[in-house]
Design an enzyme around this catalytic site. Sequence first.
Site, mmCIF file in Angstrom:
data_model
loop_
_atom_site.group_PDB
_atom_site.id
_atom_site.type_symbol
_atom_site.label_atom_id
_atom_site.label_comp_id
_atom_site.label_asym_id
_atom_site.label_seq_id
_atom_site.Cartn_x
_atom_site.Cartn_y
_atom_site.Cartn_z
ATOM 1 C CG ASN A 127 -0.311 -0.156 2.527
ATOM 2 O OD1 ASN A 127 0.659 -0.908 2.671
ATOM 3 N ND2 ASN A 127 -0.821 0.536 3.540
ATOM 4 C CG ASN A 130 -1.454 11.399 -1.768
ATOM 5 O OD1 ASN A 130 -2.111 12.382 -1.470
ATOM 6 N ND2 ASN A 130 -0.477 11.430 -2.653
ATOM 7 C CB ALA A 131 -0.883 14.296 2.328
ATOM 8 C CB CYS A 138 -5.328 -1.123 -1.831
ATOM 9 S SG CYS A 138 -6.569 -0.130 -0.986
ATOM 10 C CD GLU A 140 -5.422 -5.925 -1.082
ATOM 11 O OE1 GLU A 140 -5.931 -6.413 -0.048
ATOM 12 O OE2 GLU A 140 -5.069 -4.727 -1.158
ATOM 13 C CB CYS A 172 -10.813 -2.322 0.917
ATOM 14 S SG CYS A 172 -10.194 -1.744 -0.686
ATOM 15 C CB CYS A 175 -8.835 -4.462 -3.117
ATOM 16 S SG CYS A 175 -7.632 -3.123 -2.968
#
Length: 227
Positions: A127, A130-131, A138, A140, A172, A175
Amino acid sequence: MYVFEPTTDRQQIPSICRRTFGGGTRNRSHNFRFFVVVFGTYIIINNNPSPSTEQLINIIMTHLLIGFSQPEIKETVANFGTLDATAKELLLSAHAVRQRAYAPYSNFKVGAAFRATPSNIIFTGCNVENAAFTPTACAERTALTKAISEGYQKFSTGAVVAYAPDVFTSPCGVCRQFIREFAGSTDIPIYIARAIADRSPDQPFLDDDPVLCTSIFNLLPNSFHTY
Protein backbone atom coordinates in the site's frame (compact mmCIF):
# COMPACT_ATOMS: atom_id res chain seq x y z
CA MET A 1 -42.44 -27.67 -14.72
CA TYR A 2 -41.78 -23.98 -15.27
CA VAL A 3 -40.43 -22.31 -18.38
CA PHE A 4 -39.56 -18.65 -18.72
CA GLU A 5 -37.90 -16.61 -21.43
CA PRO A 6 -36.94 -12.92 -21.45
CA THR A 7 -39.06 -11.11 -24.01
CA THR A 8 -40.95 -7.88 -24.43
CA ASP A 9 -43.30 -9.20 -27.12
CA ARG A 10 -46.34 -10.83 -25.55
CA GLN A 11 -47.44 -12.12 -28.95
CA GLN A 12 -44.62 -14.65 -28.72
CA ILE A 13 -46.42 -16.63 -25.99
CA PRO A 14 -48.06 -19.18 -28.36
CA SER A 15 -44.78 -19.87 -30.16
CA ILE A 16 -42.96 -20.32 -26.84
CA CYS A 17 -45.61 -22.84 -25.78
CA ARG A 18 -45.21 -24.73 -29.04
CA ARG A 19 -41.41 -24.82 -28.82
CA THR A 20 -41.49 -25.92 -25.20
CA PHE A 21 -44.32 -28.41 -25.10
CA GLY A 22 -44.76 -29.41 -28.74
CA GLY A 23 -48.25 -27.95 -29.03
CA GLY A 24 -50.35 -24.84 -28.61
CA THR A 25 -51.76 -23.82 -25.28
CA ARG A 26 -53.05 -27.36 -24.81
CA ASN A 27 -50.74 -30.34 -24.56
CA ARG A 28 -52.64 -33.23 -26.12
CA SER A 29 -50.50 -36.02 -24.68
CA HIS A 30 -50.85 -34.82 -21.07
CA ASN A 31 -54.25 -33.16 -21.41
CA PHE A 32 -53.70 -30.05 -19.33
CA ARG A 33 -53.70 -26.33 -20.00
CA PHE A 34 -50.87 -23.96 -19.24
CA PHE A 35 -51.01 -21.09 -16.82
CA VAL A 36 -49.30 -18.16 -18.60
CA VAL A 37 -48.17 -15.04 -16.76
CA VAL A 38 -46.33 -12.02 -18.10
CA PHE A 39 -44.15 -10.67 -15.29
CA GLY A 40 -42.21 -7.62 -16.43
CA THR A 41 -40.06 -8.84 -19.33
CA TYR A 42 -40.45 -12.51 -18.36
CA ILE A 43 -43.02 -14.96 -19.63
CA ILE A 44 -43.76 -17.77 -17.20
CA ILE A 45 -45.42 -20.90 -18.57
CA ASN A 46 -46.58 -23.15 -15.80
CA ASN A 47 -48.49 -26.43 -15.84
CA ASN A 48 -49.67 -25.74 -12.28
CA PRO A 49 -53.11 -24.13 -12.73
CA SER A 50 -52.88 -22.00 -9.60
CA PRO A 51 -49.31 -20.98 -8.63
CA SER A 52 -48.98 -18.44 -5.86
CA THR A 53 -47.39 -15.03 -6.35
CA GLU A 54 -44.54 -16.13 -4.09
CA GLN A 55 -43.89 -19.17 -6.30
CA LEU A 56 -43.78 -17.00 -9.42
CA ILE A 57 -41.37 -14.52 -7.84
CA ASN A 58 -39.12 -17.35 -6.60
CA ILE A 59 -39.00 -18.78 -10.13
CA ILE A 60 -37.92 -15.44 -11.57
CA MET A 61 -35.37 -14.76 -8.85
CA THR A 62 -33.81 -18.21 -9.27
CA HIS A 63 -33.47 -17.57 -12.98
CA LEU A 64 -31.80 -14.19 -12.41
CA LEU A 65 -29.22 -15.75 -10.08
CA ILE A 66 -28.00 -18.14 -12.77
CA GLY A 67 -25.69 -15.49 -14.19
CA PHE A 68 -23.83 -14.95 -10.93
CA SER A 69 -20.48 -16.67 -10.45
CA GLN A 70 -20.57 -19.12 -7.59
CA PRO A 71 -17.60 -19.89 -5.29
CA GLU A 72 -15.64 -22.92 -6.46
CA ILE A 73 -13.64 -23.06 -3.22
CA LYS A 74 -14.92 -23.68 0.28
CA GLU A 75 -13.68 -21.03 2.69
CA THR A 76 -11.58 -22.57 5.47
CA VAL A 77 -8.88 -21.73 8.00
CA ALA A 78 -5.75 -23.89 7.74
CA ASN A 79 -2.35 -23.93 9.42
CA PHE A 80 0.50 -22.43 7.43
CA GLY A 81 2.44 -25.68 7.66
CA THR A 82 -0.30 -27.62 5.85
CA LEU A 83 -0.33 -25.37 2.78
CA ASP A 84 1.36 -26.43 -0.44
CA ALA A 85 4.63 -24.87 -1.54
CA THR A 86 3.03 -22.47 -4.03
CA ALA A 87 0.70 -20.98 -1.41
CA LYS A 88 3.55 -20.58 1.06
CA GLU A 89 5.64 -18.87 -1.60
CA LEU A 90 2.87 -16.35 -2.27
CA LEU A 91 2.44 -15.54 1.42
CA LEU A 92 6.18 -15.12 1.92
CA SER A 93 6.31 -12.80 -1.12
CA ALA A 94 3.41 -10.74 0.23
CA HIS A 95 5.09 -10.52 3.64
CA ALA A 96 8.38 -9.38 2.13
CA VAL A 97 6.86 -6.59 0.03
CA ARG A 98 4.79 -5.43 3.01
CA GLN A 99 8.02 -4.16 4.57
CA ARG A 100 8.23 -1.57 1.76
CA ALA A 101 4.75 -0.16 2.36
CA TYR A 102 4.49 3.65 2.46
CA ALA A 103 2.02 4.19 5.29
CA PRO A 104 3.08 7.30 7.30
CA TYR A 105 -0.53 8.27 8.08
CA SER A 106 -2.11 5.01 9.20
CA ASN A 107 1.03 3.00 9.93
CA PHE A 108 -1.02 0.07 8.63
CA LYS A 109 1.15 -1.90 6.25
CA VAL A 110 -0.23 -4.37 3.74
CA GLY A 111 1.48 -6.67 1.27
CA ALA A 112 -0.11 -8.58 -1.59
CA ALA A 113 1.08 -11.08 -4.17
CA PHE A 114 -0.58 -12.61 -7.24
CA ARG A 115 0.66 -15.45 -9.40
CA ALA A 116 0.13 -14.83 -13.11
CA THR A 117 -0.86 -17.65 -15.39
CA PRO A 118 0.42 -19.44 -17.38
CA SER A 119 3.85 -17.93 -16.63
CA ASN A 120 3.65 -18.53 -12.83
CA ILE A 121 5.41 -15.19 -12.30
CA ILE A 122 4.60 -13.61 -8.92
CA PHE A 123 3.75 -9.91 -8.89
CA THR A 124 3.83 -8.14 -5.54
CA GLY A 125 2.55 -4.83 -4.25
CA CYS A 126 2.31 -2.80 -1.06
CA ASN A 127 0.00 0.00 0.00
CA VAL A 128 1.13 3.53 -0.86
CA GLU A 129 -0.62 6.25 1.12
CA ASN A 130 -1.09 9.91 0.25
CA ALA A 131 -1.74 13.03 2.33
CA ALA A 132 -4.97 13.57 0.39
CA PHE A 133 -6.06 9.99 1.23
CA THR A 134 -8.08 9.49 -1.99
CA PRO A 135 -4.99 8.86 -4.18
CA THR A 136 -3.85 6.07 -1.82
CA ALA A 137 -3.13 2.81 -3.62
CA CYS A 138 -3.95 -0.48 -1.89
CA ALA A 139 -1.48 -3.36 -1.97
CA GLU A 140 -3.75 -5.62 -4.00
CA ARG A 141 -4.32 -3.07 -6.75
CA THR A 142 -0.63 -2.18 -6.80
CA ALA A 143 0.31 -5.81 -7.43
CA LEU A 144 -2.30 -6.37 -10.10
CA THR A 145 -1.55 -3.08 -11.86
CA LYS A 146 2.11 -4.06 -12.07
CA ALA A 147 1.12 -7.36 -13.64
CA ILE A 148 -1.28 -5.77 -16.12
CA SER A 149 1.38 -3.25 -17.17
CA GLU A 150 3.70 -6.16 -17.93
CA GLY A 151 1.12 -7.86 -20.13
CA TYR A 152 -0.45 -10.37 -17.71
CA GLN A 153 -4.21 -10.42 -17.18
CA LYS A 154 -4.91 -13.88 -15.77
CA PHE A 155 -4.06 -15.07 -12.27
CA SER A 156 -4.20 -18.44 -10.57
CA THR A 157 -3.85 -17.41 -6.91
CA GLY A 158 -3.34 -14.44 -4.62
CA ALA A 159 -2.20 -13.65 -1.08
CA VAL A 160 -2.65 -10.75 1.34
CA VAL A 161 -0.64 -10.13 4.51
CA ALA A 162 -1.28 -7.45 7.14
CA TYR A 163 -1.60 -7.24 10.90
CA ALA A 164 -4.57 -6.52 13.11
CA PRO A 165 -5.06 -8.08 16.56
CA ASP A 166 -7.10 -11.27 16.56
CA VAL A 167 -8.54 -10.84 13.05
CA PHE A 168 -7.63 -11.46 9.41
CA THR A 169 -7.32 -8.40 7.17
CA SER A 170 -9.15 -9.09 3.93
CA PRO A 171 -9.14 -6.87 0.82
CA CYS A 172 -11.31 -3.77 0.90
CA GLY A 173 -14.41 -3.53 -1.25
CA VAL A 174 -12.68 -1.63 -4.06
CA CYS A 175 -9.88 -4.20 -4.20
CA ARG A 176 -12.36 -7.06 -4.25
CA GLN A 177 -14.03 -5.56 -7.31
CA PHE A 178 -10.60 -4.92 -8.87
CA ILE A 179 -9.57 -8.56 -8.37
CA ARG A 180 -12.96 -9.71 -9.66
CA GLU A 181 -12.33 -7.89 -12.93
CA PHE A 182 -9.56 -10.33 -13.81
CA ALA A 183 -11.19 -13.49 -12.52
CA GLY A 184 -13.52 -13.92 -15.49
CA SER A 185 -15.61 -17.03 -14.92
CA THR A 186 -12.90 -18.79 -12.87
CA ASP A 187 -12.62 -18.37 -9.11
CA ILE A 188 -9.24 -17.19 -7.77
CA PRO A 189 -8.01 -18.70 -4.48
CA ILE A 190 -6.75 -16.07 -2.03
CA TYR A 191 -4.69 -16.76 1.10
CA ILE A 192 -4.82 -14.25 3.95
CA ALA A 193 -2.37 -14.30 6.86
CA ARG A 194 -1.30 -12.09 9.74
CA ALA A 195 2.16 -10.50 9.98
CA ILE A 196 3.46 -10.79 13.55
CA ALA A 197 5.80 -7.90 14.39
CA ASP A 198 8.40 -9.74 16.47
CA ARG A 199 9.02 -12.51 13.92
CA SER A 200 12.30 -12.90 12.09
CA PRO A 201 12.18 -11.78 8.42
CA ASP A 202 13.66 -15.17 7.57
CA GLN A 203 10.78 -17.00 9.28
CA PRO A 204 7.72 -14.72 9.35
CA PHE A 205 5.28 -17.62 9.65
CA LEU A 206 5.19 -20.63 11.94
CA ASP A 207 3.66 -23.94 10.95
CA ASP A 208 0.72 -23.51 13.31
CA ASP A 209 -0.11 -19.95 12.20
CA PRO A 210 -3.72 -19.72 10.94
CA VAL A 211 -4.31 -18.80 7.31
CA LEU A 212 -7.67 -17.90 5.84
CA CYS A 213 -8.09 -19.86 2.61
CA THR A 214 -10.77 -18.11 0.62
CA SER A 215 -11.41 -16.88 -2.92
CA ILE A 216 -12.61 -13.82 -4.78
CA PHE A 217 -16.07 -15.31 -5.35
CA ASN A 218 -16.34 -15.93 -1.60
CA LEU A 219 -15.14 -12.41 -0.77
CA LEU A 220 -17.42 -10.77 -3.35
CA PRO A 221 -20.56 -12.90 -3.76
CA ASN A 222 -23.08 -11.98 -6.48
CA SER A 223 -20.44 -9.64 -7.87
CA PHE A 224 -20.87 -7.12 -10.66
CA HIS A 225 -19.35 -8.19 -13.95
CA THR A 226 -20.19 -7.94 -17.62
CA TYR A 227 -21.14 -11.24 -19.19
